[in-house]
Write a protein that holds these residues in place. Structure first.
Motif, PDB file in Angstrom:
ATOM      1  N   ILE A  45       0.794  -1.341   0.292  1.00 47.93           N
ATOM      2  CA  ILE A  45       0.154  -0.180  -0.226  1.00 47.93           C
ATOM      3  C   ILE A  45       0.807   1.287  -0.059  1.00 47.93           C
ATOM      4  CG2 ILE A  45      -0.155   0.433   2.736  1.00 47.93           C
ATOM      5  CD1 ILE A  45      -3.255   0.649   2.027  1.00 47.93           C
ATOM      6  N   ALA A  46       0.495   2.152  -0.989  1.00 46.30           N
ATOM      7  CA  ALA A  46       1.104   3.826  -0.978  1.00 46.30           C
ATOM      8  C   ALA A  46       1.545   4.436   0.562  1.00 46.30           C
ATOM      9  CB  ALA A  46       1.024   4.690  -2.197  1.00 46.30           C
ATOM     10  N   THR A  47       2.479   4.619   0.686  1.00 46.06           N
ATOM     11  CA  THR A  47       2.909   5.598   2.190  1.00 46.06           C
ATOM     12  C   THR A  47       3.522   7.043   1.783  1.00 46.06           C
ATOM     13  OG1 THR A  47       5.142   4.868   2.071  1.00 46.06           O
ATOM     14  CG2 THR A  47       2.847   3.639   3.404  1.00 46.06           C
ATOM     15  N   SER A  48       3.619   7.237   0.557  1.00 47.86           N
ATOM     16  CA  SER A  48       4.114   8.555   0.416  1.00 47.86           C
ATOM     17  C   SER A  48       2.826   9.739   0.603  1.00 47.86           C
ATOM     18  CB  SER A  48       4.544   8.854  -0.923  1.00 47.86           C
ATOM     19  OG  SER A  48       4.043   8.926  -2.267  1.00 47.86           O
ATOM     20  N   PRO A  49       3.304  10.883   0.957  1.00 42.96           N
ATOM     21  CA  PRO A  49       1.854  11.765   1.241  1.00 42.96           C
ATOM     22  C   PRO A  49       1.200  12.055   0.433  1.00 42.96           C
ATOM     23  CG  PRO A  49       3.995  12.639   2.855  1.00 42.96           C
ATOM     24  CD  PRO A  49       4.035  11.587   1.613  1.00 42.96           C
ATOM     25  N   ILE A  50       1.802  12.014  -1.486  1.00 42.95           N
ATOM     26  CA  ILE A  50       1.261  12.516  -2.824  1.00 42.95           C
ATOM     27  C   ILE A  50       0.340  11.099  -3.325  1.00 42.95           C
ATOM     28  CG2 ILE A  50       2.364  11.392  -3.935  1.00 42.95           C
ATOM     29  CD1 ILE A  50       2.512  14.300  -5.676  1.00 42.95           C
ATOM     30  N   HIS A  51       0.882  10.127  -2.573  1.00 37.39           N
ATOM     31  CA  HIS A  51       0.077   9.024  -2.751  1.00 37.39           C
ATOM     32  C   HIS A  51      -1.077   8.991  -1.951  1.00 37.39           C
ATOM     33  CE1 HIS A  51       2.310   5.762  -5.814  1.00 37.39           C
ATOM     34  NE2 HIS A  51       3.159   7.563  -5.671  1.00 37.39           N
ATOM     35  N   MET A  52      -1.054   8.900  -0.924  1.00 34.45           N
ATOM     36  CA  MET A  52      -2.007   8.797   0.481  1.00 34.45           C
ATOM     37  C   MET A  52      -3.201   9.818   0.036  1.00 34.45           C
ATOM     38  SD  MET A  52      -0.609   7.624   4.160  1.00 34.45           S
ATOM     39  CE  MET A  52       0.922   8.492   4.672  1.00 34.45           C
ATOM     40  N   ARG A  53      -2.744  10.946   0.079  1.00 35.47           N
ATOM     41  CA  ARG A  53      -3.763  11.969  -0.842  1.00 35.47           C
ATOM     42  C   ARG A  53      -4.319  11.899  -1.678  1.00 35.47           C
ATOM     43  NH1 ARG A  53      -0.111  15.800   0.232  1.00 35.47           N
ATOM     44  NH2 ARG A  53      -0.039  15.844  -2.505  1.00 35.47           N
ATOM     45  N   GLU A  54      -3.494  11.595  -3.119  1.00 31.71           N
ATOM     46  CA  GLU A  54      -4.052  11.812  -4.137  1.00 31.71           C
ATOM     47  C   GLU A  54      -4.742  10.674  -4.923  1.00 31.71           C
ATOM     48  OE1 GLU A  54      -4.323  15.484  -5.300  1.00 31.71           O
ATOM     49  OE2 GLU A  54      -3.182  15.520  -3.797  1.00 31.71           O
ATOM     50  N   LYS A  55      -3.964   8.806  -4.361  1.00 30.84           N
ATOM     51  CA  LYS A  55      -4.624   8.225  -4.731  1.00 30.84           C
ATOM     52  C   LYS A  55      -5.735   7.519  -4.405  1.00 30.84           C
ATOM     53  CE  LYS A  55      -2.015   4.431  -5.574  1.00 30.84           C
ATOM     54  NZ  LYS A  55      -0.781   3.309  -5.775  1.00 30.84           N
ATOM     55  N   LEU A  56      -5.214   7.386  -3.133  1.00 30.69           N
ATOM     56  CA  LEU A  56      -5.608   6.677  -1.905  1.00 30.69           C
ATOM     57  C   LEU A  56      -7.245   7.518  -1.344  1.00 30.69           C
ATOM     58  CD1 LEU A  56      -2.880   4.467  -0.123  1.00 30.69           C
ATOM     59  CD2 LEU A  56      -4.418   3.929  -1.804  1.00 30.69           C
ATOM     60  N   ARG A  57      -7.139   8.563  -1.398  1.00 29.61           N
ATOM     61  CA  ARG A  57      -8.000   9.171  -0.675  1.00 29.61           C
ATOM     62  C   ARG A  57      -7.981   8.821   0.929  1.00 29.61           C
ATOM     63  NH1 ARG A  57     -10.364  11.567  -5.796  1.00 29.61           N
ATOM     64  NH2 ARG A  57      -8.753  12.371  -6.759  1.00 29.61           N
ATOM     65  N   MET A  58      -6.646   8.748   1.330  1.00 30.38           N
ATOM     66  CA  MET A  58      -6.966   7.583   2.691  1.00 30.38           C
ATOM     67  C   MET A  58      -6.297   8.409   3.935  1.00 30.38           C
ATOM     68  SD  MET A  58      -6.989   3.940   1.949  1.00 30.38           S
ATOM     69  CE  MET A  58      -7.118   2.957   2.905  1.00 30.38           C
ATOM     70  N   SER A  59      -6.306   8.371   4.860  1.00 28.42           N
ATOM     71  CA  SER A  59      -5.313   8.933   6.198  1.00 28.42           C
ATOM     72  C   SER A  59      -4.326   8.392   6.894  1.00 28.42           C
ATOM     73  CB  SER A  59      -6.689   9.337   7.427  1.00 28.42           C
ATOM     74  OG  SER A  59      -6.612   8.692   7.939  1.00 28.42           O
ATOM     75  N   PRO A  60      -3.242   8.572   7.286  1.00 28.21           N
ATOM     76  CA  PRO A  60      -2.160   7.725   7.236  1.00 28.21           C
ATOM     77  C   PRO A  60      -2.573   6.194   8.582  1.00 28.21           C
ATOM     78  CG  PRO A  60      -1.132   9.615   7.336  1.00 28.21           C
ATOM     79  CD  PRO A  60      -2.923  10.139   7.185  1.00 28.21           C
ATOM     80  N   HIS A  61      -3.267   6.865   8.918  1.00 27.74           N
ATOM     81  CA  HIS A  61      -3.718   5.810  10.440  1.00 27.74           C
ATOM     82  C   HIS A  61      -4.525   4.705   9.688  1.00 27.74           C
ATOM     83  CE1 HIS A  61      -5.940   4.057  13.876  1.00 27.74           C
ATOM     84  NE2 HIS A  61      -6.782   4.095  13.096  1.00 27.74           N
TER      85      HIS A  61
END
Ligand code: KIV
Ligand code: ZN
Length: 518
Positions: free
Chosen positions: A103-119
């Motif tokens: 699963i992606a962990t970089s800020p840009i991937h979490m925000r733009e691709k996954l649209r999920m919070s780090p948690h």
């Protein structure tokens, strides 16, 4: 005193990340052949595919899992329940299986691709690893785009993944952004800061966008990574992945620098490189390290003189140690079936059926009638051709006649078997190849666009077989076809038809990294 070296695991992802390269898609039979050859090469782990991508991908991973026993067979899964379930089911018959979840962990991937919070991302990772452990004890976790992720967050998610049961933690430089010193430092920091790091093998997975994939992987090894993810010929999306042959030979040649070694049978490197290049239609550049045609060629007189007196003056590796010596004249017109089968077995080919052997042997005899020196490269292209012809296909070349005259357009008359019936068409063009392609296209009406046409000679001499690559594109789908023949127009027609068969045969699989994790 000689100290015992630690093992560096080689995780080959030619069939997964390599295959994600546009146009590098392989058929079911081709994937099986590559997997068997990777087993001969003695790679530790074969990433056989992404089972959730399509039914075809699932079947290929399942078949490889059944057939390969000496390497671990791995399936990729995004961190979601369906992907992990599909990977577990595809790997069910494997003697040794691994599920690789990411699963992606970089800020840009979490925000733009996954649209999920780090948690949420941590929760997903943990759940996927736990679910994967229900299928196998061997689970690998990757934080995608680790090379651009926040170090504290990486420590947090990796610690949680190891706690959940991941035995391998892979650190991808997904977009090839890192430089060696930085990437080595990243691996060192993670190993030092994560409390349970000692419970997992750290792995490097580097892309080559800045031409640094191998250098970054080796920096990771120096920092304690004990697995490297790589591909044959550096195949892979965009500029490719780290090249297996370069990593293996760097570690082996510079034993004084690396405190680890692989269990790769290096004499299988060149045959494997040839096989992958032949199947995918991605040629190997002549000056490519280890497997390029010029890698061991000495042109300058001063070098040749040095090499003749003492080869170590200019050679740091021996060509025969990586499988080049195998490419000598081996068979001729009087060679029998046993010698033919024996030589192909040495090159890593085993025929699935007597019919396949008969077909390939008949082609060999035909070739030997026209070309008296048959090299290993000729044999490899011949069996690739026989396998493509045997695969269930919509189109088959039945006849081709061409006419060319200086200053005049060329003409071609082509007969193609289409779904069991024969159709003949004529074409005119700028040269015999163009005329042939137009004639075939008027039969197939594929509406595809010819993106690339390449010709190379398989061996030296004017009686060498020509090897042709054709890349077709239709509605965003890209396929590569290849064909070989003593006559390059016939080789071109075979390549075009091979590409058409792939175009009509293959489904569009889901791309694991472009799609959402759900
Ligand atoms: O490059 C990448 O991040 C990947 C992951 C799926 C491991 O290929
Ligand atoms: Zn990758």
């Amino acid at each position: 005193m000689q100290t015992m070296k630690e093992r560096l695991l080689i995780f080959d992802t030619t069939l997964r990340d390599g295959e994600q390269s546009p146009g590098a898609s392989m058929t079911f039979d081709e994937k099986l052949r590559v997997a068997r050859q990777l087993e001969n090469l003695r790679v530790d782990v074969i990433e056989a595919g992404f089972p959730a991508a399509s039914p075809g991908d699932f079947e290929a991973v399942h078949a490889i899992a059944k057939s390969v026993t000496r390497s671990v067979v791995c399936g990729l899964a995004r961190a979601n329940p369906r992907d992990v379930e599909r990977a577990g089911a595809a790997l069910e018959p494997a003697a040794h299986s691994r599920i690789h979840t990411f699963i992606a962990t970089s800020p840009i991937h979490m925000r733009e691709k996954l649209r999920m919070s780090p948690h949420q991302v941590v929760e997903r990772a943990v759940a996927a690893v736990q679910q994967a452990r229900g299928y196998t004890d061997d689970v690998e976790f990757s934080p995608e785009d680790a090379g651009r992720s926040d170090l504290d967050f990486l420590c947090r998610i990796i610690e949680a993944a190891i706690d959940a049961g991941a035995g391998t933690v892979n650190i991808p430089d997904t977009v090839g952004y890192n430089v060696p010193e930085q990437f080595g430092e990243l691996i060192g920091e993670l190993r030092a800061r994560i409390p349970n790091a000692g419970d997992a093998v750290f792995s490097a997975h580097c892309h080559n966008d800045l031409g640094l994939a191998v250098a970054n992987s080796l920096a990771a090894v120096m920092a304690g990574a004990r697995q490297v993810e790589c591909t044959i010929n550096g195949l892979g999306e965009r500029a490719g992945n780290a090249s297996l042959e370069e990593i293996v030979m760097a570690v082996r040649t510079r034993r004084d620098v690396f405190d680890c070694d692989t269990r790769i049978d290096a004499t299988q490197i060149v045959p494997t490189s040839r096989l992958v290049s032949g199947i995918t239609g991605f040629p190997v550049q002549p000056n490519k390290a280890i497997v390029g045609a010029n890698a061991f060629a000495h042109e300058a007189g001063i070098h040749q003189d040095g090499v003749i007196k003492a080869r170590e003056t200019y050679e740091i590796m021996r060509a025969e140690d990586v499988g080049w010596a195998a490419n000598r004249i081996v068979l001729g017109k009087h060679s029998g079936r046993a010698a033919f089968t024996e030589r192909l077995k040495f090159l890593g080919f085993e025929f699935a059926s007597d019919e396949e052997l008969d077909r390939a042997f008949a082609r060999f005899k035909e070739l030997a009638d026209n070309k008296h020196e048959i090299f290993d490269d000729d044999l490899q292209s011949l069996v690739s051709d026989a396998a493509s012809a045997a695969a269930a296909s919509r189109f088959a070349l039945k006849n081709l006649e061409t006419a060319s005259q200086l200053g005049q357009p060329a003409a071609a008359t082509v007969t193609v078997e289409v779904d069991g019936g024969e159709v003949t068409a004529r074409g005119q063009g700028n040269g015999a190849v163009d005329a042939t392609f137009r004639a075939i296209e008027s039969i197939a009406e594929s509406g595809s666009f010819l993106q690339l046409y390449s010709v190379s000679s398989i061996t030296g001499g004017s009686d060498a077989q020509g090897e042709v690559g054709v890349r077709l594109e239709r509605d965003g789908r890209i396929v590569n076809g290849h064909g070989a023949d003593l006559d390059i127009v016939i080789a071109s027609a075979k390549a075009y038809i091979n590409a058409l068969n792939k175009l009509y045969d293959s489904e569009m699989p889901v791309h694991p990294q472009l799609a959402q994790a759900v």
